[in-house]
Design an enzyme around this catalytic site. Structure first.
Site, PDB file in Angstrom:
ATOM      1  N   CYS A  32      -6.316  -2.492   0.698  1.00 44.56           N
ATOM      2  CA  CYS A  32      -5.208  -2.563   1.648  1.00 44.56           C
ATOM      3  C   CYS A  32      -5.632  -3.339   2.887  1.00 44.56           C
ATOM      4  O   CYS A  32      -6.768  -3.207   3.363  1.00 44.56           O
ATOM      5  CB  CYS A  32      -4.773  -1.157   2.040  1.00 44.56           C
ATOM      6  SG  CYS A  32      -3.459  -1.142   3.281  1.00 44.56           S
ATOM      7  N   CYS A  62       0.107   3.275   3.598  1.00 44.28           N
ATOM      8  CA  CYS A  62       0.550   2.845   4.932  1.00 44.28           C
ATOM      9  C   CYS A  62       1.637   1.782   4.893  1.00 44.28           C
ATOM     10  O   CYS A  62       2.212   1.448   5.941  1.00 44.28           O
ATOM     11  CB  CYS A  62      -0.642   2.333   5.743  1.00 44.28           C
ATOM     12  SG  CYS A  62      -1.261   0.712   5.224  1.00 44.28           S
ATOM     13  N   CYS A 108      -5.221  -0.270   5.958  1.00 49.29           N
ATOM     14  CA  CYS A 108      -5.908   1.020   6.010  1.00 49.29           C
ATOM     15  C   CYS A 108      -7.087   0.987   5.051  1.00 49.29           C
ATOM     16  O   CYS A 108      -7.410  -0.055   4.482  1.00 49.29           O
ATOM     17  CB  CYS A 108      -4.945   2.172   5.682  1.00 49.29           C
ATOM     18  SG  CYS A 108      -4.436   2.245   3.950  1.00 49.29           S
ATOM     19  N   ASP A 113      20.190   0.732 -16.536  1.00 46.81           N
ATOM     20  CA  ASP A 113      20.177  -0.571 -15.880  1.00 46.81           C
ATOM     21  C   ASP A 113      19.271  -1.528 -16.642  1.00 46.81           C
ATOM     22  O   ASP A 113      18.090  -1.246 -16.843  1.00 46.81           O
ATOM     23  CB  ASP A 113      19.680  -0.386 -14.443  1.00 46.81           C
ATOM     24  CG  ASP A 113      19.656  -1.684 -13.661  1.00 46.81           C
ATOM     25  OD1 ASP A 113      20.069  -2.729 -14.194  1.00 46.81           O
ATOM     26  OD2 ASP A 113      19.220  -1.647 -12.495  1.00 46.81           O
ATOM     27  N   CYS A 133       0.838  -1.201   0.000  1.00 52.17           N
ATOM     28  CA  CYS A 133       0.000   0.000   0.000  1.00 52.17           C
ATOM     29  C   CYS A 133       0.872   1.249   0.000  1.00 52.17           C
ATOM     30  O   CYS A 133       1.753   1.398   0.864  1.00 52.17           O
ATOM     31  CB  CYS A 133      -0.903  -0.010   1.235  1.00 52.17           C
ATOM     32  SG  CYS A 133      -1.877   1.494   1.439  1.00 52.17           S
TER      33      CYS A 133
END
Length: 383
Positions: free
Chosen positions: A191, A170, A194, A310, A167
């Site tokens: 989530c 949170c 939360c 990369d 999430c």
């Protein structure tokens, strides 16, 4: 901008602006949306300006706008890092947020920082900020769009989830439900720590169609392939409607788009006929690989600045699905790709030179390339 550092801010003023951003699909979506708006404008199409070839940083946007100083409607492809500045300087009427995944991490570092910049810009704009057309399936986009004054949510029925396991609000894990195999409904995320959860969509993509909140269905009849482009069209349709373009006009305009900035174009390289597909990151490769249907597939890899330095993302792409076909690795990082294909047990040849890699194929081939070799192929093939 060298002569006037404030040129971008000046050029953005006095226009109805739609900004289109996201990791993948922003060039195609910009083309679809510009075509829809152009159709809606009819004989007033000269009022539209767009940066349709992917020049989406500050200088590219300023260049496009400076070429059409009297155009009062602007559809602007906007790099993820430029979104906050365009919101601050141009006060766009609509902001389209397509998706978020790992891309050019040497430049973007980590994607939550970009999401936070979007969130902060929308919060600072307040009631003067744009209406956001946002992908409801992307947790980071949902979190970033929370501070917008209004959001039109789009459910694209996408399958890529590898960049969204935690999430953004949170840090807890995300829980996902599987869609109903018969109806395609469901497949939501929420989530575990939360209240952040997938919002109810205003537009949904189902079985190649775009479905309104009232259940009315529209088949976009696109000339660009891939289910993901139906999702792009859904975002473009929502944005076009916000500008006052009718659905029929918008879809008719989108139908005219065939090879946006060379994507999906077919070109001749000597005696070889090749279709060009762009893929820049694992999410993009997941969409492009199923479109490659020829018996010989050419994969072109580079790590220039525009590609991202990369190339460790090669290990996150399921190249195993190419087993049994003739695969040619080309481009400056062809050997890195060859190592990945060896682990995938995919038979392949290595030819770093693009021209030689495309020579001598009697049957048509599909070419999937990262950004820099893709642009070289466009020039070589005249598309």
């Amino acid at each position: 901008m060298r002569l006037d550092p404030d040129a971008l801010a000046t050029l953005l003023q006095g226009r109805r602006i739609v900004a289109v951003s996201g990791t993948n699909g922003k060039t195609t979506t910009t083309h679809l949306l510009a075509a829809a708006v152009r159709q809606g404008l009819g004989d007033q199409a000269h009022r539209l300006v767009t940066n349709a070839d992917g020049a989406n940083l500050h200088h590219g946007i300023a260049s496009a706008l400076s070429r059409s100083p009297r155009a009062d409607v602007a559809v602007l492809e906007t790099d993820e890092r430029v979104v906050a500045d365009v919101v601050r300087l141009g006060r766009p009427e609509v902001l389209v947020l397509l998706n978020f995944s790992r891309d050019q991490l040497d430049r973007h570092h980590e994607i939550k920082a970009l999401g936070r910049s979007w969130r902060n810009a929308l919060e600072a704009a307040g009631e003067d900020g744009p209406v956001v057309v946002a992908n409801a399936e992307e947790p980071l986009i949902v979190w970033a769009a929370q501070t917008a004054r209004r959001v039109v949510w789009v459910d694209t029925a996408s399958t890529w989830q590898q960049d969204a396991s935690l999430c953004p609000q949170c840090g807890a894990g995300l829980a996902r439900t599987q869609p109903d195999p018969e109806t395609g409904e469901g497949g939501d995320w929420s989530c575990t720590g939360c209240e952040l959860a997938e919002p109810r969509a205003d537009l949904r993509v189902r079985d190649g169609e775009i479905v309104d909140a009232d259940g009315r269905r529209w088949r976009p009849d696109l000339q660009v392939p891939g289910a993901f482009n139906v999702g792009n069209a859904a975002h473009a349709l929502a944005a076009a409607r916000l500008l006052g373009v009718g659905t029929e006009d918008a879809l008719a305009g989108m139908h005219t788009v065939t090879a946006p900035a060379g994507r999906f174009a077919t070109a001749r390289f000597g005696d070889t006929t090749a279709r060009l597909l762009l893929a820049k990151n694992p999410a993009g490769w997941a969409e492009a690989l199923p479109l490659a249907t020829t018996s010989t597939v050419v994969l072109a890899i580079d790590s220039a600045a525009a590609d991202g330095r990369d190339v460790s993302w090669l290990w996150d792409v399921e190249y195993e699905q190419l087993a049994g076909r003739n695969v040619v690795c080309t481009g400056p990082r062809a050997v890195d790709l060859a190592v990945r294909l060896r682990y995938a047990e995919v038979e392949h040849q290595v030819e770093p030179d693009l021209a030689r890699a495309l020579a001598g194929h009697p049957e048509p081939v599909d070419v999937i390339a990262t950004y820099t070799p893709f642009q070289r192929l466009r020039r070589m093939g005249g598309v």
